[in-house]
Design a protein around this motif. Structure first.
Motif, PDB file in Angstrom:
ATOM      1  N   ARG A  29       0.828  -1.212   0.000  1.00  0.00           N
ATOM      2  CA  ARG A  29       0.000   0.000   0.000  1.00  0.00           C
ATOM      3  C   ARG A  29       0.859   1.257   0.000  1.00  0.00           C
ATOM      4  O   ARG A  29       0.563   2.232  -0.691  1.00  0.00           O
ATOM      5  CB  ARG A  29      -0.929  -0.018   1.220  1.00  0.00           C
ATOM      6  N   VAL A  32       2.325   1.853  -3.436  1.00  0.00           N
ATOM      7  CA  VAL A  32       1.319   2.435  -4.328  1.00  0.00           C
ATOM      8  C   VAL A  32       1.139   3.920  -4.025  1.00  0.00           C
ATOM      9  O   VAL A  32       1.061   4.763  -4.929  1.00  0.00           O
ATOM     10  CB  VAL A  32      -0.019   1.684  -4.196  1.00  0.00           C
ATOM     11  N   ARG A  33       1.098   4.273  -2.746  1.00  0.00           N
ATOM     12  CA  ARG A  33       0.916   5.677  -2.366  1.00  0.00           C
ATOM     13  C   ARG A  33       2.060   6.544  -2.890  1.00  0.00           C
ATOM     14  O   ARG A  33       1.845   7.638  -3.423  1.00  0.00           O
ATOM     15  CB  ARG A  33       0.823   5.804  -0.847  1.00  0.00           C
ATOM     16  N   ALA A  39      -3.266   7.373  -3.223  1.00  0.00           N
ATOM     17  CA  ALA A  39      -3.933   6.259  -2.541  1.00  0.00           C
ATOM     18  C   ALA A  39      -3.733   6.343  -1.036  1.00  0.00           C
ATOM     19  O   ALA A  39      -2.640   6.565  -0.552  1.00  0.00           O
ATOM     20  CB  ALA A  39      -3.397   4.932  -3.066  1.00  0.00           C
ATOM     21  N   SER A  43      -7.739   2.451   0.612  1.00  0.00           N
ATOM     22  CA  SER A  43      -8.306   2.391  -0.733  1.00  0.00           C
ATOM     23  C   SER A  43      -7.665   1.319  -1.597  1.00  0.00           C
ATOM     24  O   SER A  43      -8.085   1.100  -2.723  1.00  0.00           O
ATOM     25  CB  SER A  43      -8.135   3.748  -1.429  1.00  0.00           C
ATOM     26  N   VAL A  44      -6.642   0.668  -1.089  1.00  0.00           N
ATOM     27  CA  VAL A  44      -5.898  -0.305  -1.879  1.00  0.00           C
ATOM     28  C   VAL A  44      -6.077  -1.693  -1.278  1.00  0.00           C
ATOM     29  O   VAL A  44      -5.758  -1.927  -0.114  1.00  0.00           O
ATOM     30  CB  VAL A  44      -4.396   0.057  -1.932  1.00  0.00           C
ATOM     31  N   ILE A  59      -3.025  -5.714  -6.907  1.00  0.00           N
ATOM     32  CA  ILE A  59      -3.475  -4.484  -6.284  1.00  0.00           C
ATOM     33  C   ILE A  59      -4.837  -4.105  -6.857  1.00  0.00           C
ATOM     34  O   ILE A  59      -4.994  -4.009  -8.082  1.00  0.00           O
ATOM     35  CB  ILE A  59      -2.479  -3.335  -6.540  1.00  0.00           C
ATOM     36  N   ASP A  61      -7.126  -0.974  -6.829  1.00  0.00           N
ATOM     37  CA  ASP A  61      -7.129   0.437  -6.466  1.00  0.00           C
ATOM     38  C   ASP A  61      -8.375   1.088  -7.045  1.00  0.00           C
ATOM     39  O   ASP A  61      -8.726   0.862  -8.206  1.00  0.00           O
ATOM     40  CB  ASP A  61      -5.866   1.113  -7.008  1.00  0.00           C
TER      41      ASP A  61
END
Length: 319
Positions: A29, A32-33, A39, A43-44, A59, A61
């Protein structure tokens, strides 16, 4: 005595994504952020490929949809492989995004990370064996002609690996090692070219149109092409035989695959193919033994499978 040609992890059908552990999900996570910049942790959704040492995550998203996140011990090698395939073989691999210079989260959590589109299709089925053999040929020929600058080398068994295998004092391993060693000079005399060294049933997907997508870009190395093709022939023909519940002659499957997979650009593959397959399994056994001696046990689950593979190759080769 363990029976040969039993279903294994590679016999499982997609999806084989499973719930990721808390620490894995937290790392994914955050990666991804950092990459997407929008994100939040909630939310992931994160799922892990169903194998402890895979390091691949699915993932989900809410803005970007589904993508695959790969955790990399060597981001530099992956970047070199990705640059190469975008020129030499773009249609064979999943789309990476957004752009090459943003495809990595450098060294977050001690790793590099790559993001790619989730490829469509199912993992390999035995009924596709001849058609997949033809596509494997096209892939290996395209890679062999490419510029391999920056790729790590993977030579056939090294002297250190041979010494380690001998020191294991395992009669079953020694038998196969004695067969491979006289041919090692021929294997090592062949050029090292860019090639995919890990073509197994879970590293290719076939969609409804019959398009084949290959996975695991970090398995593209400078290697001996007949060894890579030998390993692919073993793993894919093995799965086709497993799906037949072990009935019939696996040598016929191997002949069907190689009839389509062998090409003029694959030097020496016609007579070194099965020696190369054994050499690759022995190399992997040596790696697992070396890791075990360092106290690292994550690969031990594969050791017996590789040992049995040496016996299974004997049932596939035409002599």
């Amino acid at each position: 005595m363990t029976r040969l040609f039993q279903p294994d992890f590679h016999s499982r059908r997609l999806p084989v994504w499973e719930k990721a552990g808390d620490e894995e999900a937290k790392l994914a996570r955050e990666a991804v952020r950092i990459l997407w910049g929008h994100a939040s942790g909630g939310s992931v959704r994160v799922a892990a490929w169903g194998k402890a040492n895979s390091r691949n995550y699915l993932i989900g998203d809410r803005l970007q949809g589904h993508m695959v996140l790969k955790r990399l011990p060597d981001g530099q090698h992956y970047r070199a492989a990705l640059s190469m395939i975008r020129v030499a073989a773009p249609d064979f691999f999943p789309l990476h995004y957004p752009a090459l210079d943003r495809a990595f989260v450098p060294e977050y959590g001690g790793f590099a990370w790559a993001f790619m589109a989730r490829a469509a299709g199912e993992t390999f089925r035995g009924e596709w064996l001849p058609e997949v053999g033809h596509v494997v040929r096209l892939l290996l020929e395209a890679l062999a002609k490419a510029d391999g600058t920056g790729l790590g080398p993977r030579a056939p068994m090294t002297d250190d690996e041979v010494r380690l295998l001998v020191a294991m004092n395992d009669p079953a391993i020694q038998e196969h090692l004695e067969e491979v060693l006289p041919e090692r000079g021929r294997l090592r005399a062949l050029p090292l070219r860019p090639t995919h060294i890990d073509l197994h049933p879970h590293n290719l997907l076939v969609d409804r149109r019959g398009h084949v997508t290959f996975l695991d870009i970090d398995s593209i190395r400078l290697a001996t092409v007949p060894v890579a093709l030998g390993f692919a022939a073993f793993k894919l023909c093995r799965q086709a035989h497993v799906e037949k519940a072990g009935s019939g002659d696996p040598r016929n499957l191997a002949r069907r695959f190689l009839r389509r997979a062998l090409g003029a650009a694959i030097e020496g593959a016609d007579d070194l193919i099965w020696i190369g397959a054994k050499a690759e399994l022995l190399k992997r056994i040596a790696f697992i033994e070396a890791e075990k001696r360092k106290g690292r046990t994550e690969w031990l689950v594969d050791a017996d499978r590789h040992r049995l593979g040496l016996e299974e190759i004997e049932k596939m080769r035409p002599w």
